[in-house]
Design a protein around this motif. Structure first.
Motif, PDB file in Angstrom:
ATOM      1  N   SER A  35      38.620  40.693  43.381  1.00 18.31           N
ATOM      2  CA  SER A  35      39.419  40.889  44.669  1.00 18.31           C
ATOM      3  C   SER A  35      38.446  40.919  45.999  1.00 18.31           C
ATOM      4  O   SER A  35      38.795  40.651  46.827  1.00 18.31           O
ATOM      5  CB  SER A  35      39.887  42.514  44.577  1.00 18.31           C
ATOM      6  N   TRP A  60      38.154  33.691  34.309  1.00 13.11           N
ATOM      7  CA  TRP A  60      39.672  33.516  34.406  1.00 13.11           C
ATOM      8  C   TRP A  60      40.070  32.141  34.880  1.00 13.11           C
ATOM      9  O   TRP A  60      41.083  32.142  35.370  1.00 13.11           O
ATOM     10  CB  TRP A  60      40.199  34.567  35.479  1.00 13.11           C
ATOM     11  N   GLU A  87      48.032  44.429  45.244  1.00 17.04           N
ATOM     12  CA  GLU A  87      47.517  45.444  46.195  1.00 17.04           C
ATOM     13  C   GLU A  87      46.643  44.742  47.267  1.00 17.04           C
ATOM     14  O   GLU A  87      47.088  45.163  48.407  1.00 17.04           O
ATOM     15  CB  GLU A  87      46.321  46.320  45.291  1.00 17.04           C
ATOM     16  N   SER A 136      45.220  39.962  43.725  1.00 15.10           N
ATOM     17  CA  SER A 136      46.323  40.975  43.427  1.00 15.10           C
ATOM     18  C   SER A 136      47.508  41.400  44.351  1.00 15.10           C
ATOM     19  O   SER A 136      47.036  41.182  45.441  1.00 15.10           O
ATOM     20  CB  SER A 136      45.513  42.238  42.808  1.00 15.10           C
TER      21      SER A 136
HETATM   22  C1  LIG Z   1      46.540  34.876  34.212  1.00 13.84           C
HETATM   23  C2  LIG Z   1      45.171  34.662  35.221  1.00 13.84           C
HETATM   24  C3  LIG Z   1      44.925  33.517  35.724  1.00 13.84           C
HETATM   25  C4  LIG Z   1      43.675  33.376  36.440  1.00 13.84           C
HETATM   26  N1  LIG Z   1      43.186  32.086  37.029  1.00 13.84           N
HETATM   27  C5  LIG Z   1      42.130  32.156  37.869  1.00 13.84           C
HETATM   28  C6  LIG Z   1      41.743  30.786  38.255  1.00 13.84           C
HETATM   29  O1  LIG Z   1      42.207  29.777  37.442  1.00 13.84           O
HETATM   30  N2  LIG Z   1      40.627  30.709  38.945  1.00 13.84           N
HETATM   31  C7  LIG Z   1      40.079  31.914  39.551  1.00 13.84           C
HETATM   32  O2  LIG Z   1      39.143  31.739  40.242  1.00 13.84           O
HETATM   33  N3  LIG Z   1      40.759  33.026  39.248  1.00 13.84           N
HETATM   34  C8  LIG Z   1      41.809  33.127  38.498  1.00 13.84           C
HETATM   35  N4  LIG Z   1      42.148  34.532  38.013  1.00 13.84           N
HETATM   36  C9  LIG Z   1      41.589  35.700  38.404  1.00 13.84           C
HETATM   37  C10 LIG Z   1      42.128  36.462  39.743  1.00 13.84           C
HETATM   38  O3  LIG Z   1      42.259  35.915  40.673  1.00 13.84           O
HETATM   39  C11 LIG Z   1      41.559  37.863  39.825  1.00 13.84           C
HETATM   40  O4  LIG Z   1      41.883  38.493  38.342  1.00 13.84           O
HETATM   41  C12 LIG Z   1      42.143  38.733  40.818  1.00 13.84           C
HETATM   42  O5  LIG Z   1      41.791  38.212  41.950  1.00 13.84           O
HETATM   43  C13 LIG Z   1      41.697  40.116  40.886  1.00 13.84           C
HETATM   44  O6  LIG Z   1      40.313  40.213  40.364  1.00 13.84           O
HETATM   45  P1  LIG Z   1      39.689  41.076  39.261  1.00 13.84           P
HETATM   46  O7  LIG Z   1      40.275  40.827  37.950  1.00 13.84           O
HETATM   47  O8  LIG Z   1      38.181  40.879  39.248  1.00 13.84           O
HETATM   48  O9  LIG Z   1      40.052  42.611  39.548  1.00 13.84           O
HETATM   49  P2  LIG Z   1      39.375  43.586  40.410  1.00 13.84           P
HETATM   50  O10 LIG Z   1      38.970  43.122  41.703  1.00 13.84           O
HETATM   51  O11 LIG Z   1      38.272  44.249  39.575  1.00 13.84           O
HETATM   52  O12 LIG Z   1      40.613  44.821  40.586  1.00 13.84           O
HETATM   53  C14 LIG Z   1      41.035  45.733  39.807  1.00 13.84           C
HETATM   54  C15 LIG Z   1      42.060  46.470  40.231  1.00 13.84           C
HETATM   55  O13 LIG Z   1      41.749  47.157  41.420  1.00 13.84           O
HETATM   56  C16 LIG Z   1      42.562  46.792  42.714  1.00 13.84           C
HETATM   57  N5  LIG Z   1      41.743  46.861  43.826  1.00 13.84           N
HETATM   58  C17 LIG Z   1      40.509  46.147  43.897  1.00 13.84           C
HETATM   59  N6  LIG Z   1      40.221  46.081  45.171  1.00 13.84           N
HETATM   60  C18 LIG Z   1      40.903  46.855  45.972  1.00 13.84           C
HETATM   61  C19 LIG Z   1      41.356  47.253  47.311  1.00 13.84           C
HETATM   62  N7  LIG Z   1      40.442  46.849  48.258  1.00 13.84           N
HETATM   63  N8  LIG Z   1      42.456  47.966  47.707  1.00 13.84           N
HETATM   64  C20 LIG Z   1      43.475  48.373  46.594  1.00 13.84           C
HETATM   65  N9  LIG Z   1      43.093  47.726  45.312  1.00 13.84           N
HETATM   66  C21 LIG Z   1      42.053  47.145  45.174  1.00 13.84           C
HETATM   67  C22 LIG Z   1      43.018  45.497  42.311  1.00 13.84           C
HETATM   68  O14 LIG Z   1      44.321  45.174  42.813  1.00 13.84           O
HETATM   69  C23 LIG Z   1      43.334  45.611  40.603  1.00 13.84           C
HETATM   70  O15 LIG Z   1      44.545  46.126  40.253  1.00 13.84           O
HETATM   71  C24 LIG Z   1      43.027  34.527  37.210  1.00 13.84           C
HETATM   72  C25 LIG Z   1      43.671  35.820  36.648  1.00 13.84           C
HETATM   73  C26 LIG Z   1      44.780  35.797  35.871  1.00 13.84           C
HETATM   74  C27 LIG Z   1      45.129  37.176  35.252  1.00 13.84           C
END
Ligand SMILES: Cc1cc2nc3c(=O)[nH]c(=O)nc-3n(C[C@H](O)[C@H](O)[C@H](O)COP(=O)(O)OP(=O)(O)OC[C@H]3O[C@@H](n4cnc5c(N)ncnc54)[C@H](O)[C@@H]3O)c2cc1C
Length: 384
Positions: free
Chosen positions: A132, A156, A368, A366
């Motif tokens: 995020s 990912w 959010e 996400s």
């Molecule tokens: C099936 C799949 C395919 C993907 N493919 C790619 C890809 O090809 N290339 C790539 O680069 N990435 C890819 N991603 C990664 C995706 O972009 C990230 O998973 C996403 O941006 C969330 O980051 P994170 O997983 O680090 O979660 P985090 O950032 O750790 O967030 C965890 C939770 O906290 C919430 N949160 C975090 N910060 C805030 C805030 N400021 N306010 C409110 N809520 C918050 C989030 O909404 C989430 O629910 C993929 C993900 C999935 C699931």
């Protein structure tokens, strides 16, 4: 045909349906997973030969320059025929980005191979500690002579094991005052020495994404798109294209067609409470298609998508989840079984749309975070 827009919508739909039904392989219909490149390359090339691989691209780059209404028809017919999702990040994300921000040399080098299926792209944005908060990314690119040397890791990364190229965000200035300011956008050949891919298995048991490691990976200076340290603007524009792709009615429509089959087979349409919910979802799907059409038109006019495109992503992915949840309810006791199940002679996998809908509120930023964007950049609400 040189301009498919000249056909009436009805005639165009008929032609698309005929072509898909005749040419798309039976064994690849209605799969509950993403297609691997080895499986779908022949279909990609068939579409490419027909001139249909890039409906939204301008004609000068080999696209169809199709009207939004006709693009939606293609989406609908793709779902009707059960055509699986191919690795499409070249067509939907990096292609339009190169058209907008790339040099003439980059356009010449990269656009045609996407159309021809020679280059398959993946997205190197997220890192183990930067999802995020993407601007905190730590993968670095350091200039050495005529090359950039990349070190770090991305995670990912969807379909990276099939990709020939990656577009990647790297930190090129560690001392920039703001974290967004030291980031650059580069293009990388996945065959470059020093790249290691470790697949990750998803909830349904498929390896559709991975972690990618970069150990002194050398890429030529020409890999940089746009200005050095100004990649954040490009990254955000690309995310706009990605959110448009995610916001297509395609996924919820896929789940909805399954829901319709199951509901009819179970006689649920005669239940007024069920019919109410079913019709509500159908109307929501129609609203999504019309909103999607609006954004497609904006891109066709050559405008940059604004932060409001986030609403499309939120709506599309949450609708997809609502449809897939009702599908499980409609399937009743059968909803506990994986794989294709028989509903009055129609085979439906009821769990797959549910599994596939879960990550939709995470990837592409996400929901959010999308809500944060809407509240801050569209509604201008106070941050605290
Ligand atoms: C099936 C799949 C395919 C993907 N493919 C790619 C890809 O090809 N290339 C790539 O680069 N990435 C890819 N991603 C990664 C995706 O972009 C990230 O998973 C996403 O941006 C969330 O980051 P994170 O997983 O680090 O979660 P985090 O950032 O750790 O967030 C965890 C939770 O906290 C919430 N949160 C975090 N910060 C805030 C805030 N400021 N306010 C409110 N809520 C918050 C989030 O909404 C989430 O629910 C993929 C993900 C999935 C699931």
């Amino acid at each position: 045909m040189s301009d498919w827009n000249e056909l009436s919508d009805e005639a165009f739909r008929k032609e698309v349906r005929r072509f898909f039904e005749t040419n798309y392989p039976q064994e690849l219909r209605f799969l509950s997973r993403r297609l691997r490149w080895s499986e779908c390359k022949p279909w990609y090339l068939t579409l490419s030969k027909q001139g249909w691989i890039a409906p939204a691209w301008p004609k000068e780059y080999g696209g169809m320059a199709l009207s939004p209404a006709k693009q939606i028809i293609m989406v609908e017919e793709t779902e009707r025929c059960g055509i699986g999702r191919m690795p499409d990040q070249g067509i939907t994300q990096v292609g339009p980005t190169i058209m907008r921000y790339g040099t003439q040399a980059q356009k010449q080098k990269y656009l045609q191979p996407i159309i021809d299926g020679e280059h398959v792209w993946c997205q190197g944005y997220s890192e183990p500690n930067s999802g995020s908060d993407l601007a905190s990314l730590q993968t670095t690119a350091v200039r050495e002579g005529d090359s950039w040397v990349i070190n770090g890791s991305k995670i990912w990364t969807s379909m990276s094991m099939d990709a020939s190229h990656m577009y990647i965000l790297v930190r090129t200035d560690r001392n920039a005052p703001k974290k967004q300011e030291g980031i650059s956008f580069m293009l990388l050949d996945m065959k470059t020495p020093g790249i290691t891919i470790r697949p990750i298995r998803n909830i349904a048991g498929h390896e559709e994404f991975s972690q990618v490691f970069f150990d002194n990976v050398r890429t030529p200076a020409g890999a940089l798109v746009g200005e050095l340290n100004k990649g954040w603007t490009i990254a955000k524009a690309l995310l706009g294209f990605e959110r448009l792709g995610i916001g297509s009615p395609r996924r919820p429509r896929y789940a909805f067609t399954r829901l319709e089959k199951v509901a009819r087979s179970r006689g649920l349409m005669d239940d007024p409470a069920f019919a109410d919910r079913f019709v509500q979802l159908r109307l929501d799907l129609a609203d999504l298609a019309s909103l999607y059409g609006r954004y497609v038109e904006q891109v066709r006019r050559g405008e940059t998508l604004g932060p409001d495109v986030s609403i499309l992503k939120i709506w599309s992915m949450e609708l997809n989840q609502r449809v897939s949840e009702l599908l499980l309810e409609a399937a009743e006791e059968k909803s506990m079984y994986e794989g294709a199940l028989d509903f009055d002679g129609e085979e439906v996998d009821v769990l797959a749309p549910f599994y596939m809908s879960r990550p939709g509120t995470i990837y592409g930023g996400s929901n959010e975070i999308q809500r944060n964007i809407v509240s801050k950049d569209v509604l201008r609400l106070p941050a605290k």
